[in-house]
Each structure stands twice: as C-alpha cells, then as structure tokens.
Design a protein around this motif. Structure first.
Motif, mmCIF file in Angstrom:
data_model
loop_
_atom_site.group_PDB
_atom_site.id
_atom_site.type_symbol
_atom_site.label_atom_id
_atom_site.label_comp_id
_atom_site.label_asym_id
_atom_site.label_seq_id
_atom_site.Cartn_x
_atom_site.Cartn_y
_atom_site.Cartn_z
ATOM 1 N N ARG A 141 2.835 -0.654 2.239
ATOM 2 C CA ARG A 141 4.093 -1.330 2.837
ATOM 3 C C ARG A 141 5.014 -0.363 3.806
ATOM 4 O O ARG A 141 5.737 -0.682 4.565
ATOM 5 C CB ARG A 141 5.198 -1.680 1.372
ATOM 6 N N LEU A 142 4.755 1.073 3.647
ATOM 7 C CA LEU A 142 5.119 1.909 4.431
ATOM 8 C C LEU A 142 4.780 1.670 5.795
ATOM 9 O O LEU A 142 5.296 1.868 6.966
ATOM 10 C CB LEU A 142 4.840 3.348 4.006
ATOM 11 N N LEU A 143 3.571 0.998 5.984
ATOM 12 C CA LEU A 143 3.061 0.776 7.412
ATOM 13 C C LEU A 143 3.529 -0.463 7.824
ATOM 14 O O LEU A 143 3.924 -0.766 8.893
ATOM 15 C CB LEU A 143 1.545 0.585 7.309
ATOM 16 N N ALA A 144 3.829 -1.491 6.819
ATOM 17 C CA ALA A 144 4.371 -2.810 7.096
ATOM 18 C C ALA A 144 5.746 -2.886 7.332
ATOM 19 O O ALA A 144 6.385 -3.695 7.839
ATOM 20 C CB ALA A 144 4.122 -3.725 6.015
ATOM 21 N N CYS A 167 -3.850 -1.152 6.325
ATOM 22 C CA CYS A 167 -3.270 -1.432 5.033
ATOM 23 C C CYS A 167 -4.033 -1.952 3.985
ATOM 24 O O CYS A 167 -3.844 -1.603 2.726
ATOM 25 C CB CYS A 167 -2.240 -2.886 5.377
ATOM 26 N N ARG A 168 -5.406 -2.591 4.275
ATOM 27 C CA ARG A 168 -6.278 -2.730 3.119
ATOM 28 C C ARG A 168 -6.744 -1.440 2.563
ATOM 29 O O ARG A 168 -6.904 -1.444 1.117
ATOM 30 C CB ARG A 168 -7.345 -3.554 3.818
ATOM 31 N N VAL A 169 -7.047 -0.400 3.305
ATOM 32 C CA VAL A 169 -7.385 0.920 2.870
ATOM 33 C C VAL A 169 -6.309 1.274 1.893
ATOM 34 O O VAL A 169 -6.838 1.764 0.643
ATOM 35 C CB VAL A 169 -7.786 1.651 4.043
ATOM 36 N N LEU A 170 -5.487 1.354 2.227
ATOM 37 C CA LEU A 170 -4.171 1.954 1.453
ATOM 38 C C LEU A 170 -4.171 1.231 0.170
ATOM 39 O O LEU A 170 -3.827 1.671 -0.893
ATOM 40 C CB LEU A 170 -2.716 1.930 2.238
#
Length: 337
Positions: A172-175, A152-155
């Motif tokens: 947010r797509l991963l979250a 998420c940090r990389v994105l």
C-alpha cells in the motif's frame, strides 16, 4: 549513440575484475511466481537482500518494446536528448555524472518520477510528448503499469511470509497517491578495453544501496551487474527474461535489519554491445515515518534505527556519495557491549 570521449573515460574509475579464482559468479535465489513460496522470498531477503523472479507474468513484448524505444532515444545526438527530456534537473536526461556529489560512470540515463497510477509523471513525460517521442511515452507507460503491479505482488508475498496480518501492509505504500517512486533507464555504451589493462573493468555505476523500499531491475543480456556477498563482489549472470529484486534501505529499516539492503554496482568489461537496464524504485510517501514495524520486533528487541521520514532520508541520501553508508546517520549507537 552517446559519445563518451577519452577525457570522460579517464575520469571513470578502473576496478580490478578478478576474484580469487577469476571473477566469481553469484548464486542468486530464484523465485518462481507461478507457484510462489512466500517463505523463500523472506529467506532470500534475509540472507542476500536480492533475488530473481521468473514466470512473473510480464510479456516479453512489453519489455522488448521499451528496450527498443530506449535504444532509439539513446541513439540520438546529445543535443536532441537534452531537448527531448530536459537537462540539469533532478529528473530527465543525464550522462556520466551520477548525482551532484562527484560520482561518475560509463553511462547515460533517463530518470523520471512515477505518479500514483504507475505512469511516468511530469515534467519528463510532457517534454517527451511535446518533442515527438510519443512512441517512447507509450512504451514507458505500458511498462510502468505492469512493473508496479509486479512490485506490489512481491511485497504482498513478503508481507505474507513475514506473518503480517494485512497482505497490503507493504504494497500500500507504493499504491498510496503520494508514493515517491522513481524509474530509471540506464544505457552503458560499448566499452573499450580500459586503458589496455586486461583484468580491469570500467565503473558503469558505482557501488551503492537503493534508498527506497524495493527495486525491480530488468536488463538485456549483457553482463555487468555485481552484488556484494560476504565481503566479496560477485557477478550476476544477465537474464533478460527475468526480473531481479533488491531490498532497499527503507525495507531494511522496517524489518529492523532482518532484511538486507544489498550493496551493488555495475562493472563493465570489454564489449562491443550496449548494456540497457530498466529499474523501478518503489518508494513510500514523503511524510511516511520509517521505523521498525512493532509486529516484527521480538520481545525485548531494541530498534536499530531512530525514527525518520522518507523525505528526511531521501534528502540525506542524495547529499552523500554513492558508496557512503547512508543508514549510518540514522542508526542508534548502543555503545560498547
């Protein structure tokens, strides 16, 4: 330790490991996350689709613990591994066969779904717990929590570098509670000199691109990973202290081809040591419609892809062979120029 018998060895592809001047080595972009430069991440995604992150904040004790537990698991008998984690499922333990379409490699693996909190989801985790592999479960959940946070940090840095108004536009797509993410532990057993042919390597995992948004890979210090650059396969030097990041097909679509989903493979030479890799595949929710983000489109720029959902793409991707051009089915044909 898994035993891959001679008939299995004979079914795995032999590939020449020589470049024009021996085996070329990749110049991998490096991003230091202690002083991140969002523009350098964007450049790496545009030019290579692949980069290495250092000073990522994940403790070596976390990665080492999972590697040790993974090796303990893979050292069990085939029957034990199948009973512990399931078999003949879309998730669970497998060996040699990669997917349902005939691809094979010199490896065994543990594949599992990731839940919205970043931990391993049912049914694999429950089977592992029920069958006494609780220490592996603890190591998995600890690792998955931190690697998802890193993804998420990389994105978020990529969103910043792309000039997106919302920092979490991609992460947010991963979250999302419906995020369809996966995790894979790969074990490549010690590999004999293939059929006595120097200069050749065994296919550990055949060439492919990752269908998801982003992949984060960590491995031990055994070489084998290669990426395709300018039509040539180049080796990526192993670095167990860093994470390697792949752009996935979905992110290539969302950037309308600006980012490149890197084609990669694992090719194994003669070694007496095992290669172990851990890959987090950050995927979007199944119902998410994948299409180029309008904010990234220049005036008059046409979409290279027709709109489709992640569920549609995942179904199509897993119905193909590894090396197939999966995105080709979704490209918009413009005819001869």
């Amino acid at each position: 330790m898994v035993v891959l018998h001679k008939p299995a060895l004979e079914r795995v592809s032999l590939i020449s490991s020589h470049g024009k001047n021996g085996q070329p080595t990749a110049r991998v972009p490096v991003v230091d996350l202690s002083k991140p430069d969002a523009s350098s991440l964007v450049k790496a995604c545009e030019e290579v689709g692949f980069f290495k992150v250092t000073n990522h904040g994940i403790s070596a004790s976390v990665t080492n613990r999972l590697e040790e537990e993974a090796m303990a698991f893979f050292s069990k008998s085939l029957r034990e591994k199948e009973l512990l984690s399931g078999q003949a499922l879309s998730v669970g333990y497998g060996n040699k066969k990669i997917g349902p379409n005939g691809d094979e490699g010199w490896l065994e693996y543990l594949l599992m779904q990731i839940n919205c909190h970043g931990g391993a989801a049912e049914p694999v985790l429950s089977l592992l717990k029920e069958n006494g592999a609780s220490s592996l479960c603890v190591a998995l959940e600890e690792y998955l929590t931190v690697v998802k946070r890193l993804a998420c940090r990389v994105l978020e840095l990529l969103a910043e570098g792309l000039g997106l108004s919302q920092r979490n536009a991609l992460s947010r797509l991963l979250a999302d509670e419906d995020s369809d993410s996966m995790f894979r532990l790969n074990h490549y057993p010690p590999c004999p000199q293939p059929c006595g042919q120097p200069g050749f390597g065994l296919t550990g995992f055949g060439e492919h691109t990752d269908p998801q948004i982003i992949s984060l890979l960590r491995s031990n210090n055994i070489n084998g990973l290669q990426i395709l650059r300018d039509g040539c396969w180049v080796s990526v030097p192993a670095d167990q202290s860093s994470f390697f990041v792949n752009v996935g097909d979905s992110l290539q679509v969302m950037t309308n081809g600006r980012f490149r989903s890197v084609r990669h493979r694992v090719l194994l030479g003669n070694t007496i040591e095992s290669r172990v890799s851990m890959i987090y595949f950050g995927g979007p929710p199944p119902k998410l419609k994948l299409a180029p983000l309008p904010v990234l489109m220049a005036e008059g720029e046409s979409s290279l892809y027709r709109e489709f959902t992640w569920a549609e793409y995942k179904k199509a991707a897993y119905a193909t062979r590894l090396a197939d051009n999966r995105l080709g089915f979704f490209e918009i044909w413009r005819g001869p120029s």
